[in-house]
Scaffold this motif. Structure first.
Motif, short mmCIF file in Angstrom:
data_model
loop_
_atom_site.label_atom_id
_atom_site.label_comp_id
_atom_site.label_asym_id
_atom_site.label_seq_id
_atom_site.Cartn_x
_atom_site.Cartn_y
_atom_site.Cartn_z
N ARG A 27 0.84 -1.20 0.00
CA ARG A 27 0.00 0.00 0.00
C ARG A 27 0.87 1.25 0.00
O ARG A 27 0.57 2.22 -0.67
N ARG A 28 1.98 1.21 0.74
CA ARG A 28 2.90 2.35 0.76
C ARG A 28 3.52 2.59 -0.62
O ARG A 28 3.62 3.72 -1.08
N ASN A 31 0.65 3.94 -2.97
CA ASN A 31 0.33 5.34 -2.66
C ASN A 31 1.45 6.27 -3.08
O ASN A 31 1.22 7.32 -3.66
N LEU A 169 -8.10 3.13 -1.27
CA LEU A 169 -6.71 2.72 -1.46
C LEU A 169 -5.70 3.63 -0.75
O LEU A 169 -4.51 3.39 -0.85
N TRP A 170 -6.14 4.68 -0.10
CA TRP A 170 -5.20 5.60 0.55
C TRP A 170 -4.95 5.16 1.98
O TRP A 170 -5.86 4.87 2.73
N PHE A 172 -3.19 3.02 5.27
CA PHE A 172 -3.14 1.62 5.70
C PHE A 172 -3.87 1.49 7.01
O PHE A 172 -3.56 2.19 7.97
#
Length: 184
Positions: A27-28, A31, A169-170, A172
């Motif tokens: 995810r990092r 993003n 999706l932004w 965690f």
């Protein structure tokens, strides 16, 4: 990352599952990559708009390489400045922890984007000076590029974050929780 390591989980060994760490790192990366693409699009658009504004206001176009693609490919003796600008922006954004920028307060993000924009345009100006190409680009276009880049990057970052938030999706959200505290 430290918060994940220090948080207890329900696994028998007390460590965080690899799936949670993999999800957070994925995810990092997602993003950061999407935000970087938005930043680079805003920078490129700002430079092209600045060059177009110069043509519209003053009629002449000493920034020919910008509109003719020289900013991307260069003229053979000097590589294009847009790829250099992209590289400096991404490296600077990573060093200033703007990618992905989770947990940054709005004033902190504004300050870092402002500093990074100034540093990137100082680097571009330095490269133009060192390569003796200062007569190829007008100071008006560079100044307008700086102002437009700053504004467009801020708007683009906000838009990208909103789109990713709506898509879920932004950021965690850890899926694990701390064990319940003992009852006394």
């Amino acid at each position: 990352m430290q918060a994940i390591r220090s948080t207890s989980s329900s696994s028998p060994s007390g460590s965080v599952s690899r799936g949670a760490v993999r999800l957070m790192l994925g995810r990092r990366l997602l993003n950061g990559a999407v935000l970087a693409c938005g930043d680079l699009l805003a920078l490129t658009l700002a430079l092209l708009l600045a060059s177009g504004l110069r043509v519209a206001l003053l009629g002449d176009a000493p920034d020919g390489p910008w509109l003719a693609g020289g900013w991307f490919a260069g003229d053979g003796s000097v590589p294009g400045l847009i790829p250099f600008l992209w590289l400096v922006w991404v490296v600077g954004a990573l060093l200033m922890r703007l990618l992905p920028g989770w947990g940054l307060a709005a004033p902190t993000e504004l300050q870092r984007v402002t500093q990074l924009t100034a540093l990137v345009f100082a680097a571009v100006t330095g490269v133009l000076f060192m390569t003796q190409q200062t007569d190829m680009v007008s100071r008006f276009s560079l100044a307008m590029g700086l102002i437009l880049s700053w504004a467009l990057v801020l708007v683009m970052r906000a838009a990208v974050k909103q789109i990713m938030l709506r898509a879920g999706l932004w950021g965690f959200r850890p899926s694990f929780t701390a064990p319940p505290s003992p009852v006394r």
